[in-house]
Scaffold this motif. Sequence first.
Motif, mmCIF file in Angstrom:
data_model
loop_
_atom_site.group_PDB
_atom_site.id
_atom_site.type_symbol
_atom_site.label_atom_id
_atom_site.label_comp_id
_atom_site.label_asym_id
_atom_site.label_seq_id
_atom_site.Cartn_x
_atom_site.Cartn_y
_atom_site.Cartn_z
ATOM 1 N N MET A 138 0.379 -1.095 0.016
ATOM 2 C CA MET A 138 -0.161 0.003 0.215
ATOM 3 C C MET A 138 0.899 1.029 -0.157
ATOM 4 S SD MET A 138 -2.956 1.083 3.019
ATOM 5 C CE MET A 138 -3.859 -0.647 2.928
ATOM 6 N N ALA A 139 0.665 2.006 -0.682
ATOM 7 C CA ALA A 139 1.697 3.377 -1.134
ATOM 8 C C ALA A 139 1.062 4.416 -0.071
ATOM 9 C CB ALA A 139 1.385 4.023 -2.024
ATOM 10 N N LEU A 140 2.232 4.872 0.645
ATOM 11 C CA LEU A 140 1.650 5.649 1.857
ATOM 12 C C LEU A 140 1.463 7.357 0.463
ATOM 13 C CD1 LEU A 140 4.817 5.666 3.972
ATOM 14 C CD2 LEU A 140 2.584 4.934 4.550
ATOM 15 N N PRO A 141 0.409 8.134 1.436
ATOM 16 C CA PRO A 141 -0.466 9.068 0.981
ATOM 17 C C PRO A 141 0.624 10.279 0.990
ATOM 18 C CG PRO A 141 -1.784 7.662 2.469
ATOM 19 C CD PRO A 141 -0.559 6.927 2.534
ATOM 20 N N ARG A 142 1.000 11.823 0.337
ATOM 21 C CA ARG A 142 1.266 12.605 0.147
ATOM 22 C C ARG A 142 1.342 13.239 1.698
ATOM 23 N NH1 ARG A 142 0.779 16.400 -4.868
ATOM 24 N NH2 ARG A 142 2.715 17.811 -3.701
ATOM 25 N N ALA A 143 2.526 13.415 1.888
ATOM 26 C CA ALA A 143 2.901 14.097 3.562
ATOM 27 C C ALA A 143 2.720 15.281 3.491
ATOM 28 C CB ALA A 143 3.564 13.399 4.412
ATOM 29 N N GLY A 144 1.592 15.809 3.540
ATOM 30 C CA GLY A 144 1.533 17.639 3.145
ATOM 31 C C GLY A 144 1.861 17.880 4.039
ATOM 32 N N GLY A 145 2.366 18.941 4.395
ATOM 33 C CA GLY A 145 2.877 19.944 5.434
ATOM 34 C C GLY A 145 3.222 19.199 6.560
ATOM 35 N N THR B 207 -2.807 19.002 5.386
ATOM 36 C CA THR B 207 -3.422 17.800 5.605
ATOM 37 C C THR B 207 -3.039 16.724 7.156
ATOM 38 O OG1 THR B 207 -1.907 16.198 4.791
ATOM 39 C CG2 THR B 207 -3.248 17.465 3.398
ATOM 40 N N VAL B 208 -4.164 15.934 7.163
ATOM 41 C CA VAL B 208 -4.258 14.698 8.166
ATOM 42 C C VAL B 208 -3.175 13.906 7.703
ATOM 43 C CG1 VAL B 208 -5.431 12.927 9.574
ATOM 44 C CG2 VAL B 208 -6.774 14.603 8.464
ATOM 45 N N THR B 209 -2.607 13.600 6.455
ATOM 46 C CA THR B 209 -0.944 13.044 6.636
ATOM 47 C C THR B 209 0.111 13.865 7.275
ATOM 48 O OG1 THR B 209 -2.514 11.587 4.590
ATOM 49 C CG2 THR B 209 0.292 11.485 4.998
ATOM 50 N N GLY B 210 -0.271 15.026 6.627
ATOM 51 C CA GLY B 210 1.070 15.478 7.225
ATOM 52 C C GLY B 210 1.506 15.911 9.048
ATOM 53 N N LEU B 211 -0.018 15.757 9.027
ATOM 54 C CA LEU B 211 0.055 15.635 10.731
ATOM 55 C C LEU B 211 0.424 14.542 11.254
ATOM 56 C CD1 LEU B 211 -2.989 16.887 12.524
ATOM 57 C CD2 LEU B 211 -1.662 15.093 13.685
ATOM 58 N N PHE C 270 8.169 2.944 17.608
ATOM 59 C CA PHE C 270 7.358 3.453 18.754
ATOM 60 C C PHE C 270 6.383 4.675 18.429
ATOM 61 C CE2 PHE C 270 9.794 0.080 20.186
ATOM 62 C CZ PHE C 270 9.612 -0.434 20.660
ATOM 63 N N GLY C 271 6.379 5.258 17.898
ATOM 64 C CA GLY C 271 6.255 6.520 18.054
ATOM 65 C C GLY C 271 5.222 6.570 16.700
ATOM 66 N N ALA C 272 5.075 5.624 15.971
ATOM 67 C CA ALA C 272 3.782 5.832 14.770
ATOM 68 C C ALA C 272 2.893 4.785 16.045
ATOM 69 C CB ALA C 272 3.811 5.242 13.904
ATOM 70 N N ALA C 273 3.408 3.937 16.618
ATOM 71 C CA ALA C 273 2.872 3.441 17.416
ATOM 72 C C ALA C 273 1.906 4.426 18.495
ATOM 73 C CB ALA C 273 3.341 2.155 18.281
ATOM 74 N N GLY C 274 2.777 5.128 19.196
ATOM 75 C CA GLY C 274 2.463 5.918 20.214
ATOM 76 C C GLY C 274 1.333 7.000 19.264
ATOM 77 N N LEU D 189 1.654 4.052 11.075
ATOM 78 C CA LEU D 189 1.121 5.040 10.891
ATOM 79 C C LEU D 189 0.010 4.869 10.132
ATOM 80 C CD1 LEU D 189 4.203 6.865 9.005
ATOM 81 C CD2 LEU D 189 1.840 6.554 7.749
ATOM 82 N N LEU D 190 0.335 3.938 9.195
ATOM 83 C CA LEU D 190 -1.453 3.526 8.486
ATOM 84 C C LEU D 190 -2.663 3.732 8.879
ATOM 85 C CD1 LEU D 190 -0.037 1.376 5.623
ATOM 86 C CD2 LEU D 190 -0.338 3.615 4.912
ATOM 87 N N LEU D 191 -2.341 3.412 9.903
ATOM 88 C CA LEU D 191 -4.218 2.820 11.104
ATOM 89 C C LEU D 191 -3.672 4.346 11.595
ATOM 90 C CD1 LEU D 191 -3.218 -0.851 12.159
ATOM 91 C CD2 LEU D 191 -5.283 -0.101 10.526
ATOM 92 N N ALA D 192 -2.883 4.851 12.303
ATOM 93 C CA ALA D 192 -2.838 6.456 12.615
ATOM 94 C C ALA D 192 -3.491 7.085 11.865
ATOM 95 C CB ALA D 192 -1.783 6.329 13.352
ATOM 96 N N ARG D 193 -3.332 6.881 10.402
ATOM 97 C CA ARG D 193 -3.796 8.402 10.073
ATOM 98 C C ARG D 193 -5.353 7.829 9.418
ATOM 99 N NH1 ARG D 193 -5.029 8.287 5.070
ATOM 100 N NH2 ARG D 193 -5.499 9.921 3.523
#
Length: 257
Positions: free
Chosen positions: A1-8, A105-109, A157-161, A244-248
């Motif tokens: 699965m490709a990661l969405p653009r991380a705007g900002g 974007t939320v992805t950027g956040l 762990f940052g993504a999991a957190g 990361l994907l689930l957090a987004r």
Amino acid sequence: MALPRAGGAHLLVLRNIWVHKGGSPWTMALFSIFEPILYLLAIGVGIGALVGDVPGIDVPYATFIAPALLATAVMNSALEETTQTAYAKLTFDRFYHALVVTPMTVTGLVTGEIAWGMLRGLITGLGFLTAVTAFGLVTSPWILLALPGSLLIAYTFGAAGFLVAGYVRSWDDFQYTQLVMLPMFLFATTFYPVTIYPEPFQLIVKALPLYHAIELIRQPALGQLEPTLLANAAYLLLLGTTCLLLARRRWQHLLSA
């Protein structure tokens, strides 16, 4: 699965650096490594004087646990930024709600906050590495791999957190995270080799993320570069990317509600 653009995302990292500009990176590192340094002195040096060399590995006990405490310090540093601090930004400051009405974007956040946690983890790893070097606990030049290893650990762990922070209902819920983090810290080979466990229990320990984080630092620190090091890195990368994907997805739901 490709990661969405991380705007900002980079703008959020720069904002966090600006907010923390009053404290130097070494001050941040000092607070992050204070507790693990105490463990190193009390257990590694104190009890280590009674233990001597670790059986089967033939290195002093303090040298054995120092890489594990480095990995733990990096983990805790990243988690602090992406759990409690993130929850405060969501509930008290409503900072994230303000961000999503901008072009960010939320992805950027999500990506930006995880990247900030990675930076904090790298600073912590560098600070702890400086401390153990001063204590004379560095035995291999491969210990320098602890720095990219710190980035990967902080990513995972940052993504999991940040994923967990998206499901927290109140400050009281953070007590439940300790029900996971404390046993993992105690049993994920922080203070002794995995071979001390019975065979079936070894499989459980090897499934813990912190085990792979510790191995990622400990093997280079002891000059033991084995193929399993790639498996440890792949485990952490896969887990971090999944979180990361689930957090987004979770934060997209939270901030659009």
